[in-house]
Design a protein around this motif. Structure first.
Motif, mmCIF file in Angstrom:
data_model
loop_
_atom_site.group_PDB
_atom_site.id
_atom_site.type_symbol
_atom_site.label_atom_id
_atom_site.label_comp_id
_atom_site.label_asym_id
_atom_site.label_seq_id
_atom_site.Cartn_x
_atom_site.Cartn_y
_atom_site.Cartn_z
ATOM 1 N N UNK A 248 -2.951 -96.536 43.193
ATOM 2 C CA UNK A 248 -3.690 -97.502 44.022
ATOM 3 C C UNK A 248 -5.024 -97.938 43.427
ATOM 4 N N UNK A 249 -5.237 -97.694 42.125
ATOM 5 C CA UNK A 249 -6.589 -97.801 41.574
ATOM 6 C C UNK A 249 -6.996 -99.210 41.157
ATOM 7 N N UNK A 250 -6.060 -99.998 40.658
ATOM 8 C CA UNK A 250 -6.375 -101.343 40.181
ATOM 9 C C UNK A 250 -6.737 -102.237 41.368
ATOM 10 N N UNK A 251 -7.952 -102.830 41.383
ATOM 11 C CA UNK A 251 -8.314 -103.728 42.491
ATOM 12 C C UNK A 251 -7.337 -104.890 42.641
ATOM 13 N N UNK A 252 -6.739 -105.295 41.535
ATOM 14 C CA UNK A 252 -5.734 -106.356 41.564
ATOM 15 C C UNK A 252 -4.344 -105.721 41.528
ATOM 16 N N UNK A 253 -4.079 -104.880 42.515
ATOM 17 C CA UNK A 253 -2.868 -104.059 42.495
ATOM 18 C C UNK A 253 -1.591 -104.894 42.566
ATOM 19 N N UNK A 254 -1.723 -106.133 42.989
ATOM 20 C CA UNK A 254 -0.546 -106.992 43.057
ATOM 21 C C UNK A 254 0.132 -107.180 41.714
ATOM 22 N N UNK A 255 -0.652 -107.188 40.630
ATOM 23 C CA UNK A 255 -0.071 -107.409 39.309
ATOM 24 C C UNK A 255 0.834 -106.262 38.865
ATOM 25 N N UNK A 256 0.377 -104.999 38.923
ATOM 26 C CA UNK A 256 1.296 -103.921 38.539
ATOM 27 C C UNK A 256 2.506 -103.805 39.459
ATOM 28 N N UNK A 257 2.331 -104.108 40.747
ATOM 29 C CA UNK A 257 3.484 -104.077 41.656
ATOM 30 C C UNK A 257 4.482 -105.162 41.264
ATOM 31 N N UNK A 258 3.969 -106.342 40.967
ATOM 32 C CA UNK A 258 4.828 -107.452 40.541
ATOM 33 C C UNK A 258 5.566 -107.100 39.249
ATOM 34 N N UNK A 259 4.844 -106.533 38.290
ATOM 35 C CA UNK A 259 5.467 -106.167 37.012
ATOM 36 C C UNK A 259 6.540 -105.106 37.208
ATOM 37 N N UNK A 260 6.230 -104.097 38.015
ATOM 38 C CA UNK A 260 7.201 -103.027 38.265
ATOM 39 C C UNK A 260 8.445 -103.574 38.949
ATOM 40 N N UNK A 261 8.244 -104.451 39.919
ATOM 41 C CA UNK A 261 9.388 -105.048 40.613
ATOM 42 C C UNK A 261 10.235 -105.863 39.643
ATOM 43 N N UNK A 262 9.576 -106.546 38.711
ATOM 44 C CA UNK A 262 10.304 -107.331 37.716
ATOM 45 C C UNK A 262 11.153 -106.464 36.803
ATOM 46 N N UNK A 263 10.621 -105.299 36.422
ATOM 47 C CA UNK A 263 11.382 -104.373 35.574
ATOM 48 C C UNK A 263 12.611 -103.857 36.325
ATOM 49 N N UNK A 264 12.416 -103.493 37.593
ATOM 50 C CA UNK A 264 13.540 -102.991 38.387
ATOM 51 C C UNK A 264 14.565 -104.099 38.614
ATOM 52 N N UNK A 265 14.096 -105.312 38.825
ATOM 53 C CA UNK A 265 15.008 -106.453 38.975
ATOM 54 C C UNK A 265 15.885 -106.589 37.731
#
Length: 347
Positions: free
Chosen positions: A251-268
């Motif tokens: 939860x550390x990155x203030x722009x946490x949307x980016x790592x969540x988006x990237x992770x979701x893309x990898x799983x996709x």
């Protein structure tokens, strides 16, 4: 999909029982090796330092983010990391900080997706973060000692970067006697305090054992390539160390949307390429798993609010960027008891 949810619950139960069973082993280890070990690492599901160093669960303090990208300017990271340092100092201990990157010798595309498989860029970034820690806590302060460490995931070998550009691949060590290892690492890190050095050696010995086991048993393709099907967001995933199962976003990155988006893309991508990957991911879909940690009952309700928020936020990000994934997604929000590593389903 219910089978996947059941698998996660059973896995947590198993590892919670293991964590509790290792309590005395963990306490004995820490009494002999009191240096606090903090690890900054990628969210990649193949990266689990307790496994590659053969140390009991709960010895290392992990911080995870995409690609191992961190900045001490991030408010939550700044505070959380400093609390770890202060807690160690209050107990009379020093802190060894492992700033890590990872790569694959066999195939560049088995490396770090967070850096677009550019190992040199990954090393540059993590080295700059190591220097940021030095700048923040003082050069050669003797209390906080950050080092750059690579992980070659094909053979599970740690790569230590020392002073003056020296590099040591643990897989090349032939004599694993304590005397020889101390001599090697004394030369690699001449300014490392003796206490930290003595507590680093068991990690190296554990990695030597891990490398040998990997050589003896080999690795299947599903262990080598990305096959994650769990997107884990929040804190409290030390128990989730089944290789290649989850991408873990702290939860550390203030722009946490980016790592969540990237992770979701990898799983996709994993879900779309089940047949070509021949790996453990299945076409049944993914699990979004949010988690928050509490240490005493008074914190539990606040932890519930944190995990529910992270779950909602993650769903919103996935819906915005990959709306087609919602049909393949099952959501779980949990809280984790820090003393037992046992999780409780909230939603």
């Amino acid at each position: 999909m219910e089978n996947k949810k059941k698998l996660i619950i059973e896995l947590n139960k198993k590892h919670s029982e293991m964590f509790q069973a290792q309590r005395l082993e963990r306490e004995l280890y820490l009494s002999n090796h009191p240096t606090k070990v903090v690890v900054f690492k990628c969210m990649d599901g193949r990266i689990h330092m307790p496994t590659v160093t053969r140390t009991p669960l709960g010895i290392m303090k992990p911080f995870r983010n995409i690609g191992g990208r961190f900045d001490l300017g991030w408010p939550l990271l700044n505070e959380s990391f400093d609390q770890s340092i202060k807690k160690a100092v209050a107990n009379g201990n020093r802190t060894l900080v492992l700033v890590t990157y990872h790569y694959s010798h066999g195939d560049i595309h088995r490396g770090c997706a967070g850096f677009h498989y550019d190992c040199e860029e990954s090393k540059r970034f993590t080295e700059n973060f190591r220097k940021q820690i030095l700048h923040t806590y003082g050069e050669n302060n003797g209390v906080v000692f950050p080092i750059l460490v690579g992980l070659e995931t094909d053979k599970d070998a740690l790569i230590f970067h020392g002073d003056d550009g020296k590099i040591l691949d643990v897989s090349t060590i032939l004599d694993d006697s304590e005397k020889n290892l101390i001599s090697i690492f004394n030369k690699l890190y001449p300014l490392m305090p003796e206490r930290i050095l003595n507590d680093l050696i068991p990690l190296v010995k554990g990695n030597i054992r891990c490398i040998q086991e990997t050589r003896d048993n080999g690795k299947s393709l599903d262990q080598l390539v990305h096959g994650e099907w769990v997107l884990a967001v929040g804190k409290g995933f030390d128990w989730l160390h089944t290789p290649n199962m989850a991408l873990i976003v702290g939860p550390y990155d203030p722009n946490i949307g980016e790592p969540i988006k990237t992770a979701a893309g990898i799983i996709k991508s994993n879900l779309e390429n089940v047949e070509t990957k021949h790996c453990c991911v299945s076409s049944e879909g993914m699990v979004l798993l949010s988690s928050a940690v509490y240490s005493d009952p008074a914190e539990k309700n606040r932890a519930k609010e944190r995990t529910l928020y992270m779950n909602r936020l993650s769903q919103e990000i996935i819906e915005k960027n990959y709306p087609e994934m919602l049909k393949q997604m099952h959501s779980m929000a949990v809280v984790l008891n820090a003393s037992t590593m046992e999780m409780e389903l909230v939603a």
